[in-house]
Design a protein around this motif. Structure first.
Motif, short mmCIF file in Angstrom:
data_model
loop_
_atom_site.label_atom_id
_atom_site.label_comp_id
_atom_site.label_asym_id
_atom_site.label_seq_id
_atom_site.Cartn_x
_atom_site.Cartn_y
_atom_site.Cartn_z
N VAL A 277 0.85 -1.19 0.00
CA VAL A 277 0.00 0.00 0.00
C VAL A 277 0.88 1.24 0.00
O VAL A 277 1.99 1.24 0.55
N ASP A 278 0.41 2.28 -0.62
CA ASP A 278 1.10 3.56 -0.71
C ASP A 278 0.72 4.39 0.52
O ASP A 278 -0.44 4.80 0.67
N ALA A 279 1.68 4.62 1.42
CA ALA A 279 1.39 5.31 2.68
C ALA A 279 0.77 6.68 2.46
O ALA A 279 -0.09 7.11 3.23
N LEU B 101 2.29 10.65 12.55
CA LEU B 101 0.85 10.61 12.81
C LEU B 101 0.09 9.99 11.64
O LEU B 101 -0.82 9.16 11.83
N GLU B 102 0.47 10.35 10.43
CA GLU B 102 -0.19 9.79 9.26
C GLU B 102 0.11 8.30 9.12
O GLU B 102 -0.77 7.51 8.78
N LEU B 103 1.35 7.92 9.41
CA LEU B 103 1.70 6.50 9.33
C LEU B 103 0.86 5.69 10.31
O LEU B 103 0.38 4.60 9.98
N GLU B 104 0.68 6.20 11.53
CA GLU B 104 -0.14 5.48 12.50
C GLU B 104 -1.60 5.41 12.04
O GLU B 104 -2.28 4.39 12.23
N ALA B 105 -2.08 6.47 11.40
CA ALA B 105 -3.44 6.45 10.87
C ALA B 105 -3.58 5.41 9.76
O ALA B 105 -4.61 4.73 9.65
N VAL B 106 -2.54 5.26 8.95
CA VAL B 106 -2.55 4.23 7.90
C VAL B 106 -2.57 2.85 8.54
O VAL B 106 -3.31 1.96 8.11
#
Length: 328
Positions: free
Chosen positions: A130-132, A172-177
């Motif tokens: 998947v594209d982060a 933060l975005e990585l954790e949301a992904v």
């Protein structure tokens, strides 16, 4: 031929732009000592991926049939696998790279339903990239229909999810992904990468479909991590105390999957069978499943557990059905 004498096959999937070709290039040029055949599939009239894959000793076989592998290429795939067996030079592993729009289910089913393929090849795992940076946008834009459905299916089927391009997002975005992935697939291992630079051992040799794997000392093979899931996509784990009637179990599964197989992405389980000292292992994809004996039970309680992964699963119905197969 035992499972360990068969040629393992990894199905590599992921939405457009997730980095599948980059990962294939990384595997082909890594120092792993394996001879690997790569089967590629094109979505479109003009094949281009073969030109993008770096030259290496491994053999590239491309199916440029103008459609994705999930539509009409299953017969082609079987013929290609047979042609590999006919070659004088043998391969240690095979990677099937599907198009960015492909549903991995028909590819996985090939290794259950074709006797010649099943005799010589074993499905190792479904690996989804998947594209982060863009994956949450794909999911939010399309929901569960159209292209969004393809994205969701690819994630839901995965045995291992590679979140690629993590250098393009913050923590933060990585954790949301991560949480978005867990909302779709509760059981797949998740790893991260930049430019698809992963340890080859993290994507090859996973043995997710190896029926002897749950007997090798992995106590978490059937674990559900307890996350709250998307209400449409879930993982349902059911404990079975006691032994089951093998014939009743196969009959119930066949009937249930005839009606609901489209919603059941994956199933895996471990059973104790009446009047049999061996453990029995279930592996399945949609309406296709396989139950085989494995190693004998030792001193532990003869009980079982089944995990279903899919869309809009009815826990109560699944529980009633499975427990109806217990020997009273």
């Amino acid at each position: 031929m035992t499972e360990h004498n068969k040629i393992p096959v990894t199905v590599l999937t992921g939405f457009l732009g997730s980095g599948k070709t980059t990962l294939v290039n990384h595997i082909l040029t890594a120092n792993h000592g394996h001879r690997i055949a790569v089967i590629e599939n094109e979505f479109g009239e003009i094949p281009i991926d073969n030109d993008l894959v770096l030259n290496a000793d491994e053999k590239i076989i491309e199916m440029s049939n103008g459609c994705c592998l999930c539509c009409t290429a299953r017969t082609d795939l079987i013929e290609i696998l047979r042609s590999l067996l006919a070659r004088s030079d043998r391969f240690d592993r095979i990677i099937i790279e599907t198009s960015g729009l492909a549903d991995p289910n028909p590819v996985a089913q090939t290794f259950f339903v074709d006797d010649d393929v099943a005799a010589s090849f074993t499905l190792d795992a479904i690996v989804t990239l998947v594209d982060a940076k863009h994956i949450r946008g794909h999911l939010a834009e399309s929901g569960h229909e159209g292209l969004g459905s393809a994205v969701v299916d690819q994630i839901a089927f995965a045995d291992r999810i590679v979140i690629n391009k993590v250098d393009l997002v913050d923590a933060l975005e990585l954790e949301a992904v991560r949480q978005a992935m867990r909302g779709i697939n509760a059981t797949a291992d998740i790893i991260t990468s930049r430019y698809a630079q992963v340890d080859v051992a993290d994507v090859l040799g996973i043995e997710a479909f190896d029926l002897s794997r749950p007997m090798s000392g992995d106590p978490h093979w059937l674990d559900d991590d307890g996350h709250q899931h998307d209400p449409n996509l879930s993982s349902v784990g059911i404990e079975l105390d006691g032994t089951v009637d093998h014939e009743a179990l196969e009959r119930w599964l066949t009937e249930h999957l005839r009606e609901h197989g489209g919603d059941v992405y994956r199933m895996k389980g471990l059973f104790a069978v009446e009047r049999d000292a061996r453990r029995f292992v279930l592996q399945g994809v949609h309406s296709v499943f396989d139950i085989r004996p494995s190693t004998p039970w030792r001193d532990e309680n003869r009980s079982g557990k089944v995990v279903f992964i899919g869309r809009e699963l009815d826990r109560a119905e699944l529980t009633r059905g499975l427990r109806s197969c217990l020997v009273r």
